[in-house]
Design a protein around this motif. Structure first.
Motif, PDB file in Angstrom:
ATOM      1  N   ARG A 133      64.015   2.560  -3.975  1.00  0.00           N
ATOM      2  CA  ARG A 133      64.139   3.478  -5.079  1.00  0.00           C
ATOM      3  C   ARG A 133      64.567   4.102  -3.563  1.00  0.00           C
ATOM      4  O   ARG A 133      64.831   5.762  -4.095  1.00  0.00           O
ATOM      5  CB  ARG A 133      62.992   3.637  -5.024  1.00  0.00           C
ATOM      6  N   LEU A 134      63.947   4.486  -2.480  1.00  0.00           N
ATOM      7  CA  LEU A 134      64.234   5.118  -1.669  1.00  0.00           C
ATOM      8  C   LEU A 134      65.750   5.835  -1.609  1.00  0.00           C
ATOM      9  O   LEU A 134      66.437   6.767  -1.278  1.00  0.00           O
ATOM     10  CB  LEU A 134      63.524   5.123   0.038  1.00  0.00           C
ATOM     11  N   TYR A 135      66.223   4.362  -1.248  1.00  0.00           N
ATOM     12  CA  TYR A 135      67.589   4.143  -0.791  1.00  0.00           C
ATOM     13  C   TYR A 135      68.367   5.422  -2.066  1.00  0.00           C
ATOM     14  O   TYR A 135      69.149   6.188  -1.826  1.00  0.00           O
ATOM     15  CB  TYR A 135      68.420   2.961  -0.643  1.00  0.00           C
ATOM     16  N   ALA A 136      68.415   5.261  -3.559  1.00  0.00           N
ATOM     17  CA  ALA A 136      68.951   5.404  -4.786  1.00  0.00           C
ATOM     18  C   ALA A 136      68.738   7.309  -4.649  1.00  0.00           C
ATOM     19  O   ALA A 136      69.181   8.530  -4.630  1.00  0.00           O
ATOM     20  CB  ALA A 136      68.292   5.043  -5.709  1.00  0.00           C
ATOM     21  N   TYR A 166      66.940  12.521   7.128  1.00  0.00           N
ATOM     22  CA  TYR A 166      65.871  11.880   6.773  1.00  0.00           C
ATOM     23  C   TYR A 166      65.409  12.027   5.596  1.00  0.00           C
ATOM     24  O   TYR A 166      66.587  13.205   5.151  1.00  0.00           O
ATOM     25  CB  TYR A 166      65.180  11.401   8.073  1.00  0.00           C
ATOM     26  N   LEU A 167      64.544  10.490   4.646  1.00  0.00           N
ATOM     27  CA  LEU A 167      64.697  11.307   3.562  1.00  0.00           C
ATOM     28  C   LEU A 167      62.086  11.893   3.779  1.00  0.00           C
ATOM     29  O   LEU A 167      62.256  11.111   4.045  1.00  0.00           O
ATOM     30  CB  LEU A 167      64.168  10.540   2.757  1.00  0.00           C
ATOM     31  N   PRO A 168      62.312  13.229   3.871  1.00  0.00           N
ATOM     32  CA  PRO A 168      60.878  13.493   3.316  1.00  0.00           C
ATOM     33  C   PRO A 168      60.105  13.342   2.744  1.00  0.00           C
ATOM     34  O   PRO A 168      61.455  13.799   1.653  1.00  0.00           O
ATOM     35  CB  PRO A 168      61.375  15.350   3.670  1.00  0.00           C
ATOM     36  N   PRO A 192      75.684  12.178  -1.636  1.00  0.00           N
ATOM     37  CA  PRO A 192      76.409  10.829  -1.721  1.00  0.00           C
ATOM     38  C   PRO A 192      77.063  10.301  -0.908  1.00  0.00           C
ATOM     39  O   PRO A 192      77.419   9.013  -0.835  1.00  0.00           O
ATOM     40  CB  PRO A 192      77.008  11.970  -2.650  1.00  0.00           C
ATOM     41  N   GLY A 193      76.937  10.352   0.426  1.00  0.00           N
ATOM     42  CA  GLY A 193      77.859   9.841   1.201  1.00  0.00           C
ATOM     43  C   GLY A 193      77.015   8.319   1.862  1.00  0.00           C
ATOM     44  O   GLY A 193      77.683   7.215   2.110  1.00  0.00           O
ATOM     45  N   PHE A 194      75.576   8.610   1.649  1.00  0.00           N
ATOM     46  CA  PHE A 194      74.325   7.157   1.384  1.00  0.00           C
ATOM     47  C   PHE A 194      75.057   5.812   0.456  1.00  0.00           C
ATOM     48  O   PHE A 194      74.853   5.080   0.865  1.00  0.00           O
ATOM     49  CB  PHE A 194      73.236   8.045   1.149  1.00  0.00           C
ATOM     50  N   ALA A 195      75.468   6.713  -0.872  1.00  0.00           N
ATOM     51  CA  ALA A 195      76.088   5.644  -2.010  1.00  0.00           C
ATOM     52  C   ALA A 195      77.431   5.000  -1.232  1.00  0.00           C
ATOM     53  O   ALA A 195      78.038   3.403  -1.085  1.00  0.00           O
ATOM     54  CB  ALA A 195      76.726   6.413  -3.069  1.00  0.00           C
ATOM     55  N   LYS A 196      78.252   5.885  -1.261  1.00  0.00           N
ATOM     56  CA  LYS A 196      79.429   5.273   0.403  1.00  0.00           C
ATOM     57  C   LYS A 196      78.820   4.944   0.906  1.00  0.00           C
ATOM     58  O   LYS A 196      80.123   3.762   0.911  1.00  0.00           O
ATOM     59  CB  LYS A 196      80.848   6.791   0.458  1.00  0.00           C
ATOM     60  N   ALA A 253      71.407   8.562  -1.697  1.00  0.00           N
ATOM     61  CA  ALA A 253      72.132   8.490  -2.662  1.00  0.00           C
ATOM     62  C   ALA A 253      72.378   9.348  -3.206  1.00  0.00           C
ATOM     63  O   ALA A 253      73.086  10.358  -3.175  1.00  0.00           O
ATOM     64  CB  ALA A 253      72.880   7.512  -2.696  1.00  0.00           C
ATOM     65  N   GLY A 254      71.572   9.788  -3.933  1.00  0.00           N
ATOM     66  CA  GLY A 254      71.968  10.713  -5.622  1.00  0.00           C
ATOM     67  C   GLY A 254      71.807  11.958  -4.526  1.00  0.00           C
ATOM     68  O   GLY A 254      72.526  12.810  -4.626  1.00  0.00           O
ATOM     69  N   ARG A 255      71.057  12.826  -3.267  1.00  0.00           N
ATOM     70  CA  ARG A 255      70.483  13.911  -2.999  1.00  0.00           C
ATOM     71  C   ARG A 255      71.921  13.710  -2.233  1.00  0.00           C
ATOM     72  O   ARG A 255      72.805  14.656  -1.321  1.00  0.00           O
ATOM     73  CB  ARG A 255      69.406  14.221  -2.021  1.00  0.00           C
TER      74      ARG A 255
END
Length: 141
Positions: free
Chosen positions: A108-111, A53-55, A118-122, A114-116
């Motif tokens: 914004r949140l997805y970016a 998750y993203l806190p 990189p698997g999320f960008a993939k 994905a920046g933290r």
């Protein structure tokens, strides 16, 4: 991963998360991970899923990436049917309501995620669907 292997993988991670007081080792060492228990949309049974998750301040943001597959994960469908869930973060457990985030805030949140990680960008590159982003809002009763 096929469904049976995914279930076994999740069960091992759930047990480790609880045994270690809300953390995981291995490839998830140091990553923010929570357990999300939803109510099965068809079965009505509790279903627990470990996930990153993203806190963001007091906000808890989750991503229905499903490893970049072309279908949404089961927990996402469960939350669409019943947005109330149980969240385990660290050693804390609480009830929350899921709210889907769309538009520029989604992007914004997805970016950030994905920046933290990189698997999320993939994951997004691997599918034509837009990966849903949800906020888990702690219930105040």
């Amino acid at each position: 991963m096929d469904r049976e292997r995914t279930l076994q993988f999740n069960e091992r991670n759930i047990a480790e998360f609880r045994r270690r007081g809300g953390t995981l080792g291995g490839p998830f060492e140091g990553a923010p991970v929570l357990l999300l228990t939803t109510t099965g949309a068809k079965s009505g049974l509790p279903r627990t899923s470990p996930m990153m998750y993203l806190p963001e301040g007091e906000r808890i943001i989750v991503f229905a990436s499903n490893e970049g597959k072309d279908n949404h994960p089961s927990w996402y469908h469960n939350l669409r049917a019943n947005p109330t869930a149980t969240v385990e973060v660290g050693t804390e457990t609480f009830t929350a309501t899921a709210h889907e985030i769309t538009g520029p805030e989604h992007d914004r949140l997805y970016a950030i995620q994905a920046g933290r990680y990189p698997g999320f960008a993939k994951y997004q590159e691997g599918t034509d669907r837009i990966i849903p982003v949800l906020e888990l809002v702690r219930d105040t009763d």
